[in-house]
Design a protein around this motif. Structure first.
Motif, PDB file in Angstrom:
ATOM      1  N   ARG A   1     -72.605 -83.082 -61.321  1.00 17.02           N
ATOM      2  CA  ARG A   1     -71.714 -83.089 -62.485  1.00 17.02           C
ATOM      3  C   ARG A   1     -72.290 -83.920 -63.621  1.00 17.02           C
ATOM      4  NH1 ARG A   1     -67.622 -83.324 -58.424  1.00 17.02           N
ATOM      5  NH2 ARG A   1     -67.545 -85.601 -58.584  1.00 17.02           N
ATOM      6  N   THR A   2     -72.892 -85.043 -63.301  1.00 18.58           N
ATOM      7  CA  THR A   2     -73.508 -85.887 -64.321  1.00 18.58           C
ATOM      8  C   THR A   2     -74.668 -85.157 -64.988  1.00 18.58           C
ATOM      9  OG1 THR A   2     -72.883 -87.916 -63.140  1.00 18.58           O
ATOM     10  CG2 THR A   2     -74.667 -88.082 -64.756  1.00 18.58           C
ATOM     11  N   ALA A   3     -75.479 -84.498 -64.181  1.00 18.15           N
ATOM     12  CA  ALA A   3     -76.613 -83.760 -64.725  1.00 18.15           C
ATOM     13  C   ALA A   3     -76.149 -82.594 -65.590  1.00 18.15           C
ATOM     14  CB  ALA A   3     -77.498 -83.265 -63.590  1.00 18.15           C
ATOM     15  N   ALA A   4     -75.038 -81.965 -65.203  1.00 20.62           N
ATOM     16  CA  ALA A   4     -74.514 -80.842 -65.973  1.00 20.62           C
ATOM     17  C   ALA A   4     -74.085 -81.283 -67.362  1.00 20.62           C
ATOM     18  CB  ALA A   4     -73.351 -80.192 -65.235  1.00 20.62           C
ATOM     19  N   ARG A   5     -73.464 -82.461 -67.453  1.00 23.04           N
ATOM     20  CA  ARG A   5     -73.033 -82.966 -68.763  1.00 23.04           C
ATOM     21  C   ARG A   5     -74.238 -83.193 -69.672  1.00 23.04           C
ATOM     22  NH1 ARG A   5     -69.122 -85.797 -65.540  1.00 23.04           N
ATOM     23  NH2 ARG A   5     -70.467 -87.630 -65.390  1.00 23.04           N
ATOM     24  N   ALA A   6     -75.353 -83.610 -69.097  1.00 24.00           N
ATOM     25  CA  ALA A   6     -76.555 -83.811 -69.903  1.00 24.00           C
ATOM     26  C   ALA A   6     -77.195 -82.470 -70.268  1.00 24.00           C
ATOM     27  CB  ALA A   6     -77.554 -84.671 -69.140  1.00 24.00           C
ATOM     28  N   ALA A   7     -77.152 -81.514 -69.344  1.00 23.34           N
ATOM     29  CA  ALA A   7     -77.819 -80.226 -69.558  1.00 23.34           C
ATOM     30  C   ALA A   7     -77.221 -79.457 -70.727  1.00 23.34           C
ATOM     31  CB  ALA A   7     -77.752 -79.390 -68.289  1.00 23.34           C
ATOM     32  N   VAL A   8     -75.920 -79.525 -70.896  1.00 26.99           N
ATOM     33  CA  VAL A   8     -75.288 -78.738 -71.959  1.00 26.99           C
ATOM     34  C   VAL A   8     -75.631 -79.263 -73.348  1.00 26.99           C
ATOM     35  CG1 VAL A   8     -73.390 -78.022 -70.472  1.00 26.99           C
ATOM     36  CG2 VAL A   8     -73.140 -80.078 -71.870  1.00 26.99           C
ATOM     37  N   HIS A   9     -76.140 -80.487 -73.451  1.00 30.77           N
ATOM     38  CA  HIS A   9     -76.516 -81.054 -74.750  1.00 30.77           C
ATOM     39  C   HIS A   9     -78.022 -80.995 -74.998  1.00 30.77           C
ATOM     40  CE1 HIS A   9     -72.473 -82.436 -75.533  1.00 30.77           C
ATOM     41  NE2 HIS A   9     -72.432 -83.042 -74.374  1.00 30.77           N
ATOM     42  N   ALA A  10     -78.776 -80.568 -73.994  1.00 27.99           N
ATOM     43  CA  ALA A  10     -80.223 -80.487 -74.144  1.00 27.99           C
ATOM     44  C   ALA A  10     -80.614 -79.184 -74.828  1.00 27.99           C
ATOM     45  CB  ALA A  10     -80.891 -80.587 -72.775  1.00 27.99           C
ATOM     46  N   PRO A  11     -81.653 -79.178 -75.647  1.00 25.53           N
ATOM     47  CA  PRO A  11     -82.090 -77.923 -76.280  1.00 25.53           C
ATOM     48  C   PRO A  11     -82.547 -76.931 -75.222  1.00 25.53           C
ATOM     49  CG  PRO A  11     -83.720 -79.669 -76.585  1.00 25.53           C
ATOM     50  CD  PRO A  11     -82.510 -80.331 -76.012  1.00 25.53           C
ATOM     51  N   TYR A  12     -82.192 -75.656 -75.416  1.00 25.15           N
ATOM     52  CA  TYR A  12     -82.533 -74.642 -74.423  1.00 25.15           C
ATOM     53  C   TYR A  12     -83.289 -73.504 -75.082  1.00 25.15           C
ATOM     54  CZ  TYR A  12     -82.143 -70.811 -71.115  1.00 25.15           C
ATOM     55  OH  TYR A  12     -82.432 -69.770 -70.273  1.00 25.15           O
ATOM     56  N   ARG A  13     -84.344 -73.074 -74.430  1.00 29.51           N
ATOM     57  CA  ARG A  13     -85.070 -71.890 -74.838  1.00 29.51           C
ATOM     58  C   ARG A  13     -85.487 -71.155 -73.570  1.00 29.51           C
ATOM     59  NH1 ARG A  13     -87.567 -69.277 -78.855  1.00 29.51           N
ATOM     60  NH2 ARG A  13     -89.520 -68.192 -78.431  1.00 29.51           N
ATOM     61  N   PRO A  14     -85.110 -69.887 -73.425  1.00 26.82           N
ATOM     62  CA  PRO A  14     -85.462 -69.160 -72.203  1.00 26.82           C
ATOM     63  C   PRO A  14     -86.959 -68.942 -72.082  1.00 26.82           C
ATOM     64  CG  PRO A  14     -84.509 -67.680 -73.831  1.00 26.82           C
ATOM     65  CD  PRO A  14     -84.329 -69.066 -74.361  1.00 26.82           C
ATOM     66  N   THR A  15     -87.398 -68.756 -70.836  1.00 25.37           N
ATOM     67  CA  THR A  15     -88.819 -68.507 -70.585  1.00 25.37           C
ATOM     68  C   THR A  15     -89.155 -67.067 -70.929  1.00 25.37           C
ATOM     69  OG1 THR A  15     -88.586 -67.676 -68.318  1.00 25.37           O
ATOM     70  CG2 THR A  15     -88.587 -70.074 -68.618  1.00 25.37           C
ATOM     71  N   GLY A  16     -90.433 -66.748 -70.890  1.00 26.69           N
ATOM     72  CA  GLY A  16     -90.879 -65.395 -71.141  1.00 26.69           C
ATOM     73  C   GLY A  16     -90.919 -64.541 -69.888  1.00 26.69           C
ATOM     74  N   THR A  17     -90.407 -65.058 -68.775  1.00 27.82           N
ATOM     75  CA  THR A  17     -90.382 -64.295 -67.527  1.00 27.82           C
ATOM     76  C   THR A  17     -89.069 -63.534 -67.420  1.00 27.82           C
ATOM     77  OG1 THR A  17     -91.798 -65.897 -66.392  1.00 27.82           O
ATOM     78  CG2 THR A  17     -90.491 -64.421 -65.021  1.00 27.82           C
ATOM     79  N   ILE A  18     -89.158 -62.210 -67.374  1.00 24.55           N
ATOM     80  CA  ILE A  18     -87.972 -61.374 -67.236  1.00 24.55           C
ATOM     81  C   ILE A  18     -88.190 -60.412 -66.074  1.00 24.55           C
ATOM     82  CG2 ILE A  18     -87.376 -61.524 -69.679  1.00 24.55           C
ATOM     83  CD1 ILE A  18     -88.578 -58.730 -70.043  1.00 24.55           C
ATOM     84  N   GLY A  19     -87.121 -59.773 -65.640  1.00 24.49           N
ATOM     85  CA  GLY A  19     -87.278 -58.853 -64.527  1.00 24.49           C
ATOM     86  C   GLY A  19     -86.082 -57.944 -64.350  1.00 24.49           C
ATOM     87  N   ALA A  20     -86.272 -56.921 -63.527  1.00 24.86           N
ATOM     88  CA  ALA A  20     -85.199 -56.002 -63.172  1.00 24.86           C
ATOM     89  C   ALA A  20     -85.485 -55.444 -61.788  1.00 24.86           C
ATOM     90  CB  ALA A  20     -85.087 -54.859 -64.190  1.00 24.86           C
ATOM     91  N   LEU A  21     -84.430 -55.247 -61.031  1.00 21.23           N
ATOM     92  CA  LEU A  21     -84.524 -54.671 -59.693  1.00 21.23           C
ATOM     93  C   LEU A  21     -83.672 -53.410 -59.637  1.00 21.23           C
ATOM     94  CD1 LEU A  21     -83.882 -57.872 -57.515  1.00 21.23           C
ATOM     95  CD2 LEU A  21     -86.112 -56.903 -58.094  1.00 21.23           C
TER      96      LEU A  21
END
Length: 319
Positions: free
Chosen positions: A249-269
């Motif tokens: 829970r503590t880590a989640a509170r920090a994660a939502v305020h951290a800058p996010y950029r998705p990786t270039g790895t995508i996929g489909a099954l």
């Protein structure tokens, strides 16, 4: 036998809005999607050399996520802010089907499916985090996702299953004897029988997936089940999920305020109704990121994304 290949977007179709989170195709090969400002869009002409045509069908007044086409020219919409909606594709009229469950406001509806008996099953990703803080639930691993059912003519849904790890895409088996639900936070697909002695008792349909499953789509009872992989497996996150709840829970509170950029790895099954993987398509340095949905349309695969400002068109693998 699994066919492996590359998921290479050959065409990008810009949309007048960001975040076409789910994409579904109608019988004419047109693609419908919802963007972050609440509009429902339809894209026609994906297989034509000219620029595809985009039209606005409706405005939900919220944030549309999962879509499900209905046989009577209607569209089910899981709206993260307003609940489960029905859109008349002819007039654009929007009606709320359900916005509460057990007396509580219905938040973060994710995806829905309508069965032939008129019942609607839909998922709620988490009861702890809103859409804007979705990454917080993946870190916290709250297990508060739900599967709900709205019976024909009912005004409030009933709880079918809870304790899911970020419940996301949903699709029926070809004979509608079970549902498949994507648990993004657990990297698995869960089978929920609807008939027989095991009805309502979940079991793993496909586990330890190579990425995080998001929306599911199948074009008909005989077609494969397509699974969008929004991001790759993150081994440190798998280990972190074993930590104490207070730490997560503590880590989640920090994660939502951290800058996010998705990786270039995508996929489909693509899977069959036995949970066997038929196709595994990947790209590791894709310019189109965070594929949250995939569908077949006009002989192509079409990708949607919570992140991008358009949809991507790829080659469909041979059957």
């Amino acid at each position: 036998m699994t066919s492996s290949g590359k998921l290479v977007p050959h065409r990008f179709v810009a949309l007048p809005g960001r975040g076409p989170e789910d994409v579904v195709a109608d019988a004419r090969g047109r693609v419908l999607t919802g963007v972050e400002d609440g509009r429902i869009l339809r894209v026609d002409g994906l297989a034509e050399p000219a620029r595809p045509r985009v039209e606005v069908l409706a405005q939900t007044g919220g944030r549309p996520l999962g879509l499900e086409l209905l046989p009577d020219d209607g569209l089910l919409v899981c709206d993260a802010e307003r609940g489960l909606l029905r859109v008349d594709l002819g007039s654009g009229a929007v009606r709320v089907l359900a916005d509460t469950v057990a007396g509580e406001r219905l938040r973060f509806c994710s995806n829905a499916v309508a069965l032939s008996d008129g019942s609607v099953y839909f998922t709620v990703a988490t009861t702890r985090h809103p859409l804007a803080r979705w990454i917080g639930d993946l870190v916290e691993h709250s297990g508060t996702g739900r599967l709900l059912r709205l019976a024909p003519g009912a005004s409030e849904p009933e709880l079918v299953l809870e304790g899911l790890q970020f419940a996301n895409g949903i699709a029926p088996s070809g004979d509608e004897s079970f549902l498949v639900v994507a648990e993004t936070g657990a990297r698995r697909l869960t089978r929920v029988p609807l008939t027989g002695p095991r009805a309502g008792h979940p079991e793993t349909f496909a586990g330890n997936l190579p990425g995080m499953p998001d929306n599911l789509w199948r074009g008909g009872p005989d077609g494969p089940l397509w699974v969008a992989l929004a991001g790759p497996r993150v081994p440190p996150l798998d280990l972190f999920h074993r930590a104490a709840p207070a730490i997560r829970r503590t880590a989640a509170r920090a994660a939502v305020h951290a800058p996010y950029r998705p990786t270039g790895t995508i996929g489909a099954l693509a899977l069959d109704d036995h949970g066997r993987i038929l196709h595994h398509l990947t790209a590791r340095r894709s310019r189109y990121r965070m594929t949250t949905s995939v569908c077949e349309a006009a002989g192509r695969l079409v990708l949607g994304s919570l992140w991008e400002r358009g949809v991507a068109v790829c080659e469909r693998p041979a059957p």
